[in-house]
Scaffold this active site. Structure first.
Site, PDB file in Angstrom:
ATOM      1  N   GLY A  44       0.776  -1.232   0.000  1.00  0.00           N
ATOM      2  CA  GLY A  44       0.000   0.000   0.000  1.00  0.00           C
ATOM      3  C   GLY A  44       0.808   1.281   0.000  1.00  0.00           C
ATOM      4  N   GLU A  99       3.724   4.204   6.183  1.00  0.00           N
ATOM      5  CA  GLU A  99       2.466   3.476   5.963  1.00  0.00           C
ATOM      6  C   GLU A  99       1.504   4.290   5.102  1.00  0.00           C
ATOM      7  OE1 GLU A  99       0.831   1.053   5.659  1.00  0.00           O
ATOM      8  OE2 GLU A  99       0.503  -0.183   7.417  1.00  0.00           O
ATOM      9  N   ASP A 100       0.602   3.606   4.435  1.00  0.00           N
ATOM     10  CA  ASP A 100      -0.435   4.289   3.669  1.00  0.00           C
ATOM     11  C   ASP A 100      -1.533   4.816   4.590  1.00  0.00           C
ATOM     12  OD1 ASP A 100      -1.277   1.736   4.335  1.00  0.00           O
ATOM     13  OD2 ASP A 100      -1.894   1.165   2.319  1.00  0.00           O
ATOM     14  N   ASP A 103      -5.260   2.548  10.774  1.00  0.00           N
ATOM     15  CA  ASP A 103      -6.670   2.441  11.146  1.00  0.00           C
ATOM     16  C   ASP A 103      -6.746   2.081  12.630  1.00  0.00           C
ATOM     17  OD1 ASP A 103      -9.361   2.028  11.278  1.00  0.00           O
ATOM     18  OD2 ASP A 103      -9.496   0.658   9.581  1.00  0.00           O
ATOM     19  N   VAL A 152     -10.676   3.604   1.621  1.00  0.00           N
ATOM     20  CA  VAL A 152      -9.893   4.455   0.728  1.00  0.00           C
ATOM     21  C   VAL A 152      -9.138   3.591  -0.295  1.00  0.00           C
ATOM     22  CG1 VAL A 152      -8.139   6.276   0.652  1.00  0.00           C
ATOM     23  CG2 VAL A 152      -9.545   5.982   2.713  1.00  0.00           C
ATOM     24  N   ASP A 158      -5.403  -0.430  -2.146  1.00  0.00           N
ATOM     25  CA  ASP A 158      -6.225  -1.316  -2.970  1.00  0.00           C
ATOM     26  C   ASP A 158      -7.546  -1.706  -2.343  1.00  0.00           C
ATOM     27  OD1 ASP A 158      -5.027  -3.017  -0.912  1.00  0.00           O
ATOM     28  OD2 ASP A 158      -5.854  -4.669  -2.083  1.00  0.00           O
TER      29      ASP A 158
HETATM   30  P1  IMP Z   1      -4.650  -1.246  11.081  1.00  0.00           P
HETATM   31  O1  IMP Z   1      -3.672  -2.358  11.274  1.00  0.00           O
HETATM   32  O2  IMP Z   1      -5.985  -1.544  11.670  1.00  0.00           O
HETATM   33  O3  IMP Z   1      -4.104   0.102  11.502  1.00  0.00           O
HETATM   34  O4  IMP Z   1      -4.936  -1.167   9.505  1.00  0.00           O
HETATM   35  C1  IMP Z   1      -3.987  -0.642   8.639  1.00  0.00           C
HETATM   36  C2  IMP Z   1      -3.787  -1.531   7.433  1.00  0.00           C
HETATM   37  O5  IMP Z   1      -5.041  -1.997   6.913  1.00  0.00           O
HETATM   38  C3  IMP Z   1      -3.127  -0.703   6.351  1.00  0.00           C
HETATM   39  O6  IMP Z   1      -1.772  -1.109   6.223  1.00  0.00           O
HETATM   40  C4  IMP Z   1      -3.916  -0.994   5.112  1.00  0.00           C
HETATM   41  O7  IMP Z   1      -3.202  -1.911   4.317  1.00  0.00           O
HETATM   42  C5  IMP Z   1      -5.199  -1.620   5.556  1.00  0.00           C
HETATM   43  N1  IMP Z   1      -6.313  -0.641   5.459  1.00  0.00           N
HETATM   44  C6  IMP Z   1      -7.008  -0.087   6.489  1.00  0.00           C
HETATM   45  N2  IMP Z   1      -7.956   0.761   6.048  1.00  0.00           N
HETATM   46  C7  IMP Z   1      -7.839   0.753   4.698  1.00  0.00           C
HETATM   47  C8  IMP Z   1      -8.547   1.460   3.650  1.00  0.00           C
HETATM   48  O8  IMP Z   1      -9.458   2.279   3.860  1.00  0.00           O
HETATM   49  N3  IMP Z   1      -8.133   1.196   2.371  1.00  0.00           N
HETATM   50  C9  IMP Z   1      -7.129   0.321   2.083  1.00  0.00           C
HETATM   51  N4  IMP Z   1      -6.453  -0.348   3.032  1.00  0.00           N
HETATM   52  C10 IMP Z   1      -6.798  -0.146   4.327  1.00  0.00           C
HETATM   53 MG    MG Z   2      -0.660  -0.864   4.301  1.00  0.00          MG
END
Ligand code: IMP
Ligand code: MG
Length: 175
Positions: A44, A99-100, A103, A152, A158
């Site tokens: 990402g 990071e992209d 969340d 997103v 993606d």
């Molecule tokens: P976290 O581990 O819950 O912080 O989620 C982050 C990871 O989930 C990122 O590295 C993204 O690859 C993926 N992700 C979370 N939300 C989105 C989104 O809206 N679009 C695309 N990828 C997402």
């Molecule tokens: Mg990512």
């Protein structure tokens, strides 16, 4: 475009470019006396990392790590699997994870710990997008901009491996 998915414009490529330039400026100042290892989180953050690196004018080294959150499951899993690890030695290095989107912060917490286990002297995180209200909000050093609800895509991000090549960011409309 995938059938039955509508994409709502979120950030134009011009807007992204200006956010990336500002982040690069801050990072350049903060790492003026260090040679950081900038670690992009694949896939990402591939495009973001490539653009950000061009806006950091201090010397740096570049590496990548690839993680998997889905496996064969349709929903992100609570465990983070590293499918491709960094190759540079990280002992006593200042690591900047790129990071992209952050969340719930699960991915970035696992990666921070992974870098610390590899002996990094410092680990900071730069994310293009931060989900508003994320439990990780207070622990991210560099944030491009906030994003509310919605999935997103674009600029590396993606939905089922599609849309990574879009130069701008979009919110995917719910069915
Ligand atoms: P976290 O581990 O819950 O912080 O989620 C982050 C990871 O989930 C990122 O590295 C993204 O690859 C993926 N992700 C979370 N939300 C989105 C989104 O809206 N679009 C695309 N990828 C997402
Ligand atoms: Mg990512």
């Amino acid at each position: 475009m995938l059938k039955d998915k509508r994409l709502i414009p979120f950030l134009s490529s011009q807007r992204i470019a200006s956010i990336v330039a500002q982040l690069g400026e801050r990072i350049t100042e903060d790492y003026a006396h260090s040679v950081p290892v900038v670690v992009g989180v694949l896939k990402g953050a591939l495009l973001f990392t490539a653009d950000l690196a061009r806006h950091i004018s201090t010397e740096l080294e570049l590496d990548f790590i690839q993680v998997e959150r889905y496996g064969r499951h349709p929903e992100p899993q609570p465990t983070v699997t590293i499918v491709h690890d960094t190759t540079l030695p990280l002992e006593d290095r200042d690591v900047l994870l790129v990071e992209d989107i952050v969340d719930r912060g699960i991915t970035i917490r696992a990666l921070r710990e992974h870098m610390e286990r590899k002996g990094a002297r410092s680990v900071k995180v730069c994310t293009l997008l931060l989900r508003r209200g994320s439990p990780a909000s207070d622990s991210i050093e560099y944030v491009g901009t906030g994003v509310d609800r919605g999935f997103v895509v674009g600029y590396g991000m993606d939905y089922r491996e599609r849309y990574r090549n879009l130069p701008a960011l979009y919110i995917m409309e719910e069915d």
